[in-house]
Scaffold this active site. Structure first.
Site, PDB file in Angstrom:
ATOM      1  N   GLY B  40       0.892  -1.272  -0.188  1.00 21.34           N
ATOM      2  CA  GLY B  40      -0.091   0.079   0.040  1.00 21.34           C
ATOM      3  C   GLY B  40       0.839   1.189   0.016  1.00 21.34           C
ATOM      4  N   CYS B 249     -27.881  -9.349 -16.295  1.00 26.05           N
ATOM      5  CA  CYS B 249     -27.086  -8.761 -17.370  1.00 26.05           C
ATOM      6  C   CYS B 249     -27.944  -9.347 -18.810  1.00 26.05           C
ATOM      7  CB  CYS B 249     -25.923  -9.462 -17.851  1.00 26.05           C
ATOM      8  SG  CYS B 249     -25.231  -9.298 -19.394  1.00 26.05           S
ATOM      9  N   CYS B 252     -26.090 -12.218 -21.195  1.00 24.62           N
ATOM     10  CA  CYS B 252     -25.962 -13.471 -20.626  1.00 24.62           C
ATOM     11  C   CYS B 252     -26.544 -13.938 -19.482  1.00 24.62           C
ATOM     12  CB  CYS B 252     -24.387 -13.496 -20.412  1.00 24.62           C
ATOM     13  SG  CYS B 252     -23.829 -12.818 -18.653  1.00 24.62           S
ATOM     14  N   CYS B 274     -23.036  -6.915 -18.864  1.00 23.53           N
ATOM     15  CA  CYS B 274     -21.637  -7.091 -18.159  1.00 23.53           C
ATOM     16  C   CYS B 274     -20.833  -6.348 -18.612  1.00 23.53           C
ATOM     17  CB  CYS B 274     -21.167  -8.385 -18.439  1.00 23.53           C
ATOM     18  SG  CYS B 274     -22.201  -9.631 -17.432  1.00 23.53           S
ATOM     19  N   CYS B 280     -18.839 -12.452 -20.145  1.00 23.61           N
ATOM     20  CA  CYS B 280     -20.214 -12.206 -20.719  1.00 23.61           C
ATOM     21  C   CYS B 280     -20.195 -13.224 -21.998  1.00 23.61           C
ATOM     22  CB  CYS B 280     -20.426 -10.768 -20.993  1.00 23.61           C
ATOM     23  SG  CYS B 280     -22.293 -10.721 -21.485  1.00 23.61           S
TER      24      CYS B 280
END
Lengths: 257, 289, 235
Positions: B40, B249, B252, B274, B280
């Protein structure tokens, strides 16, 4: 009498060949307001920076009695410890509110920041405390979400006070907190500072060029000239019966102190 | 190798492998190693001019160039899609300068360079996710001075970070930050996850893959090593929550994926599909079989 | 030492640095004492240094020589040499100073001004409130004024608020500098009663009263300050 909360010993700071502070000794304890007065250039702002640990002195030291009771030299504290002290046990009210506040952040966020800095993670409690403190400095609750950029000068200073006092500090430094304000606004602010410092038993060191401010707020006074404290003592004694020629000049230069 | 992997292309002569010279790559790898060692933490590095403008992923490209090996398989996505301009040009850049295999399949890639998304397919050990980062400093909005933000990180003074979230709640009644949502890494540094939707934040936590972040213009590299705790900042009474979509979606039928709104005609018609084109398309193809 | 206040050979002058360092002598060789139950009134023409003596006893003016001892419980504190905190402590517990001027705190109501003085003097909040109301009533300050800040009051009304503020706490030593200057006879009589009650309770008073009626009503002894006139000296 117990050890002072903060004490300075032989504080000296030079800029090149010019001595901004020369061998300053002073102390302050809980419930006590100490005024540092003098003209601009007398070294009083440098002194405040030295006391706050923002500037390192060329010689001398500042000692502080920590919450757990031990008195330590500021120079011996690590950067992290010093900063934690600053944002929990100390307050610093600046002359220019833009330096003491986040101008784009709401009033509530300004007050809440120090709580969040201490690890408070409950929004409701933070907001509750912010509202409580806005009330204590006489800012309407309805302004809690407004940024200080929309506030008047007097409100900004009151917000600075709330932002500093929310963590229950024991020592508050103030640098010309009332200068640039209208007289009536000044009076209100002075009254607030006086009331809060007495109620909360704060130790306050206030730097001002205004002797009326010093008289109204402080118990003790230190008069600075050319980097030195030339006279110190009870505020009303120094102002009503000044000993040093320069203090007499200062007092006589004021219309009504 | 699977059929989805594009043919291993020819490397164009005249370039060093993956464009950067070996000295520069070593310099970047050192920065990456330091970043992994201090999760980080933003490590400064000597960002180079790349043959593309800032804002086109020069930070991510340099990180990818520094870690790319001949046996790697590279996937590049932009907002979840493999076929947008940015993704296509970066993929082609590496194909031409390194000759490594490229793919659109998340599971088959060893390195995935991304702009603003984390793939829906869970990542696995051995994979590296390289983020393109525009502004690496999460405290920048509050504190413009770099010297001061470095102090704040060094001393872990993150109270100001919560001020942003406080402001959100006071203004909107909830935390309205939806992307670049700040996280705390390994209980120490607060990090900007780049402008990914906060929907993806939970995927960063305890992730088996290595996550590297490159900011070209700002010259910073930071990292989240595999299996590291990544916690989204929040309040006890306003806990972190990801976006929820009311419908699946439109292509899909998946639910639980991050969806993009797509305008389909001039009369206000729109659909939600998606954002991750790979998953997808894979689901659509499987459904057709 | 039984005296509440003792001046021992005290001298005071002002050095005016802004006027070439002229020294203005005020008093010299001051020795006097105030015992419990005693009201010592300073007499003499104006300019003789009466107010200066009160201010020196309060620690408001410095002294050139001598000692001013104030009894604090079993101990005696020399106001001339005590550090500021010790003087402030004396003012909080022992010495009350009432002048004819009310230093006005903006925006604070009359009742709150008096109550605050009581709390500063060691009373509980309830006791301070009750006593403040009692005193203001005795001093005939109309109740409708209690919740208003005294800044807008008449001179006499302000003075009565000031007296209430000075007398509310049980401090054993009272320094009174013409507290009744602009009061009517009826209210002056009230103040005289209040002072006598304090004396009966064992307090000591050092005061200045130009009004002879008031002086006769409270004085146990008059000290003429012209006897302390210093030899004039030049710088």
């Amino acid at each position: 009498m117990s050890a002072p909360l903060l004490s300075a010993h032989g504080l000296t700071k030079a800029y090149g060949s010019r001595l901004a502070c020369a061998g300053i000794d002073l102390d302050v304890t809980e419930g006590e307001v100490l005024a540092i007065v003098g003209e601009s250039g007398s070294g009083k702002s440098t002194l405040l920076s030295l006391l706050a640990g923002e500037l390192a002195p060329d010689s001398g030291e500042v000692r502080y009695r920590m919450r757990e009771g031990r008195t330590r030299a500021l120079a011996d504290l690590g950067a992290a410890e010093l900063r934690r002290l600053m944002r929990t046990d100390w307050g610093f009210v600046r002359q220019d509110a833009r330096q003491g506040l986040r101008m784009a952040v709401s009033a509530g966020g300004n007050v809440g920041e120090r709580l969040m800095g201490m690890g408070e993670r409950h929004y409701g409690r933070i907001r509750g405390q912010a509202l409580d403190w806005l009330g204590r400095v006489e800012i309407e609750a309805g302004r809690v979400d407004d940024p200080p950029s929309q506030f008047s000068g007097g409100m900004r200073q009151r917000l600075q006070i709330a932002r500093n006092l929310v963590t229950g500090p024991r020592l508050v430094l103030m640098d010309e907190p009332t200068s640039g304000l209208d007289v009536s606004v000044q009076a209100r602010l002075l009254d607030l500072i006086r009331r809060l410092s007495a109620e909360l038993g704060l130790a306050v060191i206030i730097v001002t060029h205004d002797l009326a401010v010093a008289r109204l707020l402080s118990h003790r006074i230190a008069v600075m000239r050319a980097g030195r404290v030339i006279e110190t003592g009870l505020t009303d004694r120094v102002l009503d019966d000044p000993e040093h020629a320069y203090t007499q000049l200062l007092v006589s230069s004021v219309l009504a102190a | 190798m699977s059929a989805a992997i594009a043919q291993r292309p020819e490397r164009e002569p005249g370039y060093n492998f993956a464009y950067l010279d070996e000295g520069t790559k070593r310099m970047i790898r050192r920065a990456i190693l330091k970043a992994i060692a201090v999760p980080g933490y933003q490590v400064p590095f000597a960002s180079r001019e790349m043959p593309m403008p800032y804002g086109w992923g020069t930070g991510g490209v340099q990180v990818t160039a520094a870690i790319l090996g001949r046996s790697d398989v590279l996937k590049v996505i932009d907002q979840g899609a493999d076929d947008t301009t940015n993704a296509v040009s970066i993929r082609r850049f590496f194909a031409r300068t390194s000759g490594v295999a490229t793919t659109t399949r998340t599971a088959e890639a060893t390195i995935i360079q991304t702009r603003h998304r984390i793939p829906e397919t869970p990542l696995s050990e051995g994979q590296v996710l390289v983020y393109q980062v525009p502004i690496p400093e999460p405290l920048r909005f509050l504190e413009p001075r770099e010297t001061e933000t470095r102090q704040l990180h060094a001393l872990a003074e993150y109270g100001a970070m919560h001020v942003k979230l406080y402001e959100d709640i006071s203004r909107h009644g909830h935390i309205a930050t939806t992307y670049a949502y700040p996280v705390e890494v390994a209980g120490r540094y607060v990090m900007d996850p780049s402008p990914t939707p906060k929907f993806d934040n939970p995927k960063m936590d305890d992730c088996p893959a290595l996550q590297l972040f490159g900011a070209g213009r700002e010259r910073r590299i930071y990292a989240v090593p595999p299996y590291t705790r990544v916690r989204s900042l929040d309040f006890e009474d306003h806990p972190f929550r990801v976006q929820e979509f009311t419908q699946p979606c439109a292509l899909c039928g998946a639910s639980g994926h991050y969806l993009d709104e797509v305008v389909t005609d001039d009369s206000g018609g729109r659909m939600f599909i998606c954002s991750d084109t790979d998953i997808c398309e894979t689901r659509v193809a499987e459904a057709a079989r | 030492m039984t005296a509440l206040l003792t001046f021992q050979d005290v001298a005071k002058s002002f050095t005016l640095h802004l006027r070439g360092g002229i020294v203005l002598p005020v008093v010299g060789g001051v020795s006097l004492a105030v015992e419990p139950g005693e009201c010592v009134v300073l007499g003499g023409p104006s300019g003789a240094g009466k107010s200066s003596l009160l201010k020196m006893a309060y620690g408001n003016y410095r002294c050139d020589a001598g000692a001013i001892l104030v009894r604090d419980g079993g101990a005696a504190v020399d106001v001339v040499r005590a550090d500021p905190r010790a003087v402030l402590a004396l003012r909080a517990r022992v010495i009350a100073y009432v002048s004819q001027f009310l230093r006005v705190i903006p925006r604070v109501s009359a009742l709150d001004v008096v109550e605050a003085a009581g709390r500063e003097g060691g009373l509980s909040e309830e006791a301070a409130r009750a006593r403040a109301k009692h005193l203001l009533a005795r001093l005939n300050l109309p109740e409708r004024l209690w919740d208003l800040p005294p800044a807008t009051f008449s001179g006499g009304e302000q003075q009565r608020v000031n007296i209430a503020r000075g007398l509310i706490a049980d401090r054993p030593l009272l320094l009174l500098d013409e507290p009744t200057a602009s009061l009517d006879p009826r209210n002056r009589a009230v103040v005289a009663d209040l002072v006598r009650e304090k004396l009966k309770a064992g307090a000591g008073v050092l005061g200045i009263f130009h009004d002879s009626e008031m002086r006769d009503a409270v004085a146990t002894r008059v000290v003429d300050v012209t006897q302390f006139a210093p030899q004039a000296r030049a710088a």
